[in-house]
Design an enzyme around this catalytic site. Structure first.
Site, PDB file in Angstrom:
ATOM      1  N   GLY A  89       0.853  -1.187   0.000  1.00  0.00           N
ATOM      2  CA  GLY A  89       0.000   0.000   0.000  1.00  0.00           C
ATOM      3  C   GLY A  89       0.883   1.229   0.000  1.00  0.00           C
ATOM      4  O   GLY A  89       2.017   1.188  -0.462  1.00  0.00           O
ATOM      5  N   CYS A 124       3.144   5.391  -2.919  1.00  0.00           N
ATOM      6  CA  CYS A 124       3.927   5.223  -4.149  1.00  0.00           C
ATOM      7  C   CYS A 124       3.513   4.017  -4.986  1.00  0.00           C
ATOM      8  O   CYS A 124       3.089   4.182  -6.131  1.00  0.00           O
ATOM      9  CB  CYS A 124       5.416   5.111  -3.800  1.00  0.00           C
ATOM     10  SG  CYS A 124       6.124   6.623  -3.120  1.00  0.00           S
TER      11      CYS A 124
END
EC number: 1.1.1.22
Length: 446
Positions: free
Chosen positions: A260, A263
């Protein structure tokens, strides 16, 4: 050097503070007046270890200042860094470059002489060309060079990553711009940090390619973990076995609930969109995105199965009305970032099954409340576990690595622990009285 940082979020603030610590004069700009006011008062808008002290030191030294006045900050600057957000655009997943182009137009109006404009934000291939076109259109008479300089900062370890980087990537073919960038990064160059000069488009692609590859490693080992559970193997030993191969490496081979953060999710989607636009489809990255998205919900179903003690639908129905304590909400430790955190999908899956969720996180609960208001947030792990039927470790914060397991079990009504980060040896959890479930570590079937 005089440096202006447009954007005082995660990348801009960390980069600006570190540049000022190198001895440069840095002005961080942001449109959010409340953020600037907080920074001037020493309050950080994000949690990042060591950042508050780094900012305070350089503010006191007069090298780091904050403002909402972009025009005055840009005037006379040697380099202007664009470090604004590039979130995924609704509908197609492409990076939304609205903030980048808005900042570029404001910079063009404010620049007073020769300067280098640096895209620090993560942007798709060709963005630098568009930034340059805007600057040339608005101020054709000014010598402004556009450089790509992607960031490679890990949340929770950003200051160390900035000051001791694996590499510094600078995309420009202009010698004057190269000279400015060498001067800015000279302290790191003297420490023998490798500087890679490339073309601008190559530099832009390097960031996306790096993140997509790391996301692929994470997703690969997560699928291997599922296979380990099916055949009775141990994914941690598999990770060690393949990670000792220097061609593969041991990093990003820790099985868990999926990636998660700010980025990997948006960058993989943006890279897929770029591939589509240039008719060069990226099938591996496409599979990575699909597998990771489905894995988060699958982890919620894994908790439900463990709580039911069975895999059939009738048994799962018996979990309705149960209470589960979730430990760890942020997408990784040492940050308060909830963006695309696996905990969100896991908790939603539990709630959809009629399960009551209590939660604790050392730093992320304020951010989590904005995303998931309907949760009972508790003061610590033991408080969250009090009266719960099951406890789930979602984020491997240090505070969860040395829990008193007997005390935790005694506080609960049930006896289920689901360890989605493989923090504890199964024998330790079972000795404390838990029915323990983890990732990729089970006895052979049959």
């Amino acid at each position: 050097m005089r440096i202006t940082m447009i954007g005082s979020g995660y990348v801009g603030l960390v980069s600006g503070a570190c540049f000022s610590d190198f001895g440069h004069d840095v002005v961080c700009v942001d449109k959010d007046a409340s953020k600037i006011e907080a920074l001037e008062a020493g309050r950080m808008p994000i949690y990042e270890p060591g950042l508050e002290q780094l900012v305070a030191t350089n503010v006191a030294a007069g090298r780091l200042t904050f403002t909402t006045d972009l025009k005055s900050a840009v005037a006379g600057a040697d380099a202007v860094f664009i470090a604004v957000g590039t979130p995924s655009r609704r509908g197609d997943g492409h990076a939304d470059l609205t903030y980048v182009f808005d900042a570029t137009r404001e910079i063009a109006e404010a620049v007073t002489g020769p300067a280098v404009v640096v895209t620090k934000s993560t942007v798709p291939v060709g963005t630098g060309d568009k930034v340059e076109a805007i600057l040339r259109e608005v101020r054709p008479e000014v010598d402004v060079q556009v450089v790509s300089n992607p960031e490679f900062l890990r949340e929770g370890a950003a200051i160390g990553d900035f000051k001791r980087p694996d590499r510094i990537v600078i995309g420009t073919d202009n010698e004057r711009a190269r000279g400015v960038m060498r001067a800015i990064y000279r302290p790191l160059y003297l420490n023998e940090s490798p500087i890679l000069f490339t073309g601008r488009r190559t530099s832009e692609l390097i960031k996306y390619a790096a993140n997509a590859f790391l996301a692929t490693k994470i997703t690969f080992i997560n699928e291997i973990a599922d296979l380990c559970e099916a055949v009775g193997a141990n994914v941690q030993d598999v990770s060690r076995g393949i990670g000792l191969d220097n061609r593969i490496g041991k990093k990003f081979l820790h099985a868990g609930p999926g990636y998660g953060g700010s980025c990997f999710p948006k960058d993989t989607l943006a890279l897929l969109k770029t591939g589509e636009d240039y008719e060069a489809p990226l099938r591996i990255v496409e599979a990575v995105v699909q597998v990771n998205d489905s894995r988060k919900r699958a982890m919620g179903r894994k908790v439900i199965r463990a709580l039911a003690g069975d895999t059939n639908a009738a048994a799962r129905e018996e979990t309705r009305g149960k209470t589960v304590a979730v430990l760890g909400l942020t997408f990784k430790p040492n940050t308060d970032d909830m963006r695309d955190a696996p905990s969100i999908a896991i908790i939603q899956t539990l709630q959809d099954a009629g399960i009551t969720v209590r939660a604790h996180d050392p730093e992320g609960m304020e951010a989590a409340r904005r995303v998931m208001p309907g949760i009972d947030y508790r003061t610590d792990a033991y408080d969250a576990a009090a009266g719960a039927d099951a406890v789930v470790i979602v984020t491997e914060w240090d505070t969860y690595r040395a829990l008193d397991l007997k005390r935790l079990k005694a506080a609960m009504s049930g006896d289920v622990m689901v360890d989605l980060r493989n923090v504890y040896p199964p024998a330790d959890a079972e000795a404390a009285g838990f029915r323990y479930s983890s990732i990729g570590r089970v006895a052979p079937k049959g």
